[in-house]
Design an enzyme around this catalytic site. Structure first.
Site, short mmCIF file in Angstrom:
data_model
loop_
_atom_site.label_atom_id
_atom_site.label_comp_id
_atom_site.label_asym_id
_atom_site.label_seq_id
_atom_site.Cartn_x
_atom_site.Cartn_y
_atom_site.Cartn_z
N ARG A 45 51.37 42.83 57.57
CA ARG A 45 51.10 43.07 58.97
C ARG A 45 51.60 41.94 59.86
NH1 ARG A 45 45.73 45.87 61.14
NH2 ARG A 45 46.70 47.86 61.06
N LYS A 133 45.34 48.72 40.76
CA LYS A 133 43.94 49.09 40.60
C LYS A 133 43.12 48.34 41.65
CE LYS A 133 41.63 45.69 39.56
NZ LYS A 133 41.16 44.44 39.03
N HIS A 163 47.39 46.05 34.77
CA HIS A 163 48.24 45.02 34.15
C HIS A 163 47.80 44.67 32.73
CE1 HIS A 163 45.18 41.96 35.25
NE2 HIS A 163 45.78 41.16 34.41
N LYS A 167 49.89 43.43 28.86
CA LYS A 167 49.63 42.21 28.08
C LYS A 167 50.13 42.41 26.66
CE LYS A 167 45.37 40.59 30.30
NZ LYS A 167 45.47 39.16 30.59
N GLU A 201 35.38 35.24 31.83
CA GLU A 201 36.28 34.27 32.43
C GLU A 201 35.51 33.05 32.92
OE1 GLU A 201 39.57 36.38 34.88
OE2 GLU A 201 37.74 37.48 35.23
N ASP A 220 35.83 45.91 38.98
CA ASP A 220 36.99 45.01 38.90
C ASP A 220 37.59 44.99 37.50
OD1 ASP A 220 38.76 42.97 39.94
OD2 ASP A 220 37.58 41.51 38.81
N HIS A 225 40.58 47.93 33.35
CA HIS A 225 41.15 47.22 32.20
C HIS A 225 40.45 47.52 30.88
CE1 HIS A 225 43.28 45.24 35.30
NE2 HIS A 225 42.40 44.30 35.58
N LYS A 324 32.30 36.69 35.27
CA LYS A 324 32.96 35.54 35.91
C LYS A 324 32.05 34.33 35.78
CE LYS A 324 36.30 37.60 38.68
NZ LYS A 324 37.64 37.44 38.12
C1 BG6 Z 1 42.25 41.30 37.65
C2 BG6 Z 1 40.90 41.12 38.28
O1 BG6 Z 1 42.62 42.65 37.66
O2 BG6 Z 1 42.20 40.83 36.31
C3 BG6 Z 1 40.51 39.67 38.27
O3 BG6 Z 1 40.92 41.61 39.62
C4 BG6 Z 1 40.58 39.11 36.87
O4 BG6 Z 1 39.21 39.48 38.80
C5 BG6 Z 1 41.90 39.44 36.21
O5 BG6 Z 1 40.41 37.71 36.93
C6 BG6 Z 1 41.89 39.07 34.74
O6 BG6 Z 1 43.14 39.27 34.15
P1 BG6 Z 1 44.05 38.03 33.74
O7 BG6 Z 1 45.24 38.68 33.09
O8 BG6 Z 1 44.41 37.32 35.03
O9 BG6 Z 1 43.25 37.18 32.83
#
Ligand code: BG6
Length: 467
Positions: A45, A133, A163, A167, A201, A220, A225, A324
């Site tokens: 934007r 996503k 994603h 991996k 994480e 999330d 995932h 987290k």
């Molecule tokens: C993302 C989430 O899709 O995946 C994040 O939005 C997360 O919150 C992340 O930290 C984890 O994936 P990676 O590959 O970065 O460890």
């Protein structure tokens, strides 16, 4: 080729996803493939700022090398646009050479608004649409989005991105479970007692409260995932690992997956972090993080237990968990086998069942076994066979972008799978909203709430022994 993607158009070019993940992934892809010629158009934007865009690019491409990288840097453009305005989108398409792939690096609401007006924007023939996503925000909005997309382009041109599917640690699962005689025949309820898929994480919010506080750990991480990882673990062996067979096999799993118990209180848990320290880094309590609305009661740690109700898996709990600011960074698939039915008399000290662990973080795996170790030959010891594969040739976003640019849909999520994933998660969230599941707490840096440290007892799991 004439229909190959030649322009990558990123909507949300000034966002965190673009600078931290998409562009570095593209840089690695272009380094690996010096022949590729991609024009990159960034859009957001903010008023046109070619120099700002160039800066973002050169930082993200710092380690990238070679002619493909140089071409992309030399031709990169920035165009400011309001994606809910079809005239702006039209201008964007005019800035493209050849067939574009439109990458929506945007929050779900903005993506939905852009897709709604895309039909009036003069999209070039063959345009590829790649959507990050979360795909929608619940079952109904995912259905709406699928309907809108279906009205725009054939599904071959739609990429629903996850994603984790890019991996190498996730993709390695295919060969491991499907090509080894010691696993392939045992991959079912007769031999496997339970499956845990964990992605904890050490990271916290990292400035993403605007998005995360409305999503939470369940949406999330688990909705997308971890359900996709579960689908790969649980699917029937597909005829090929190509886009049609593999995605259909995964889709069948999601269709028959349901909460372990009808009552979400017995099949899910949630918690959020309070102040604490990880590796010397101080975390405030989640409720006090910048831009968080504590009244939303967003969870930063979530767990759900599912059953895949088919012949192969009925009665096997699949526990999916992600948090987290968790002190112990466990990121793995853990397959626990049944114990053997009988241990001969005189053989002592069974240490537990056979466990296969597949790392989702750094590439690697291990197999925990009972063996006659050193010492008394009739007393068993535990041995762990492990292998470390190291990182893949591309990072997850490099793989995902390669697939988009090559129009290979293997890693894209099917429309109905996106809806099924929400069906599962919506049920949990409804139970949470109704106050059925308390929001617990854990200090940042701890393994989770104190009451969770013992293994989660899955109600009824032990009763459901294989027939
Ligand atoms: C993302 C989430 O899709 O995946 C994040 O939005 C997360 O919150 C992340 O930290 C984890 O994936 P990676 O590959 O970065 O460890």
């Amino acid at each position: 080729t004439t229909d190959g993607v030649s322009t990558l158009l990123i909507l949300g070019a000034r966002g965190d996803l673009t600078s931290r993940l998409l562009l570095p992934g593209l840089g690695r892809l272009l380094t690996l493939e010096p022949e590729r010629r991609i024009t990159l158009v960034g859009s957001a934007r903010a008023a046109a700022e070619q120099s700002g865009w160039d800066q973002i690019l050169s930082k993200a491409f710092a380690d990238a090398r070679g002619p493909a990288v140089r071409h992309t840097l030399d031709t990169a453009r920035y165009v400011s646009a309001d994606v809910s305005n079809p005239d702006d989108l039209h201008r964007l398409f005019q800035a493209c050479d050849g067939v574009p792939a439109l990458y929506f690096a945007l929050p779900p609401a903005a993506t939905a608004r852009a897709v709604e007006v895309l039909g009036k924007a003069g999209m070039p023939e063959g345009t590829v649409l790649a959507l990050e996503k979360p795909f929608g925000t619940d079952t109904d909005s995912a259905k709406d989005l699928n309907r809108l997309l279906a009205g725009l382009v054939p599904d071959e041109q739609v990429f629903r991105i996850d994603h984790f599917l890019g991996k190498s640690t996730v993709l390695n699962l295919l060969g491991l479970r499907l090509t080894n005689r010691i696993f392939e025949p045992l991959w079912n309820r007769d031999h496997i007692a339970k499956v845990d898929i964990v992605y904890d994480e050490e990271l916290g919010l990292e400035g993403r409260a605007g998005y995360y506080d409305r999503a939470g750990a369940m949406v999330d991480m688990i909705q997308s995932h971890l359900l996709q990882v579960m689908a790969l673990v649980a699917m029937e062996p597909p005829a090929t690992v190509g886009p049609v067979d593999l995605r259909a096999a995964k889709g069948q799993v999601l269709k028959v997956a349901r909460l372990w118990a009808a009552d979400p209180a017995q099949a899910s848990r949630r918690a959020r972090y309070t102040a604490g320290t990880i590796n010397g880094r101080r975390f405030p309590s989640y409720a006090e993080e910048k831009d968080v609305d504590p009244a939303r009661e967003t969870e930063t740690l979530a767990e759900v237990v599912l059953e895949v109700t088919n012949r192969r898996w009925a009665g096997v709990p699949f526990t999916l968990r992600s948090g987290k600011a968790v002190g112990r960074r466990r990121q793995e698939i853990r397959i626990t086998f049944h114990e053997v039915p009988v241990v001969p008399g005189g053989l002592h000290g069974i240490q537990g069942p056979t466990v296969l662990r597949i790392s989702l973080g750094r590439g690697g795996m291990s197999l925990e076994l009972n063996v006659n170790g050193p010492g008394d030959p009739f007393v068993l010891d535990r041995a762990t066979l492990s292998a470390d594969f190291g990182p893949g040739r591309l990072d997850a976003y490099g793989e995902v972008l390669q697939a988009i640019l090559d129009r290979d849909r293997t890693l894209s999520i099917l429309p109905e799978s996106a809806e099924q994933s929400w069906r599962i998660i919506d049920q949990v969230r409804a139970g949470w909203k109704a106050g059925r599941v308390p929001l617990e707490e854990y200090p940042a840096g701890s393994p989770g709430p104190a009451s969770w440290t013992a293994e989660h007892a899955v109600p009824g799991a032990s009763a459901k022994l294989p027939a």
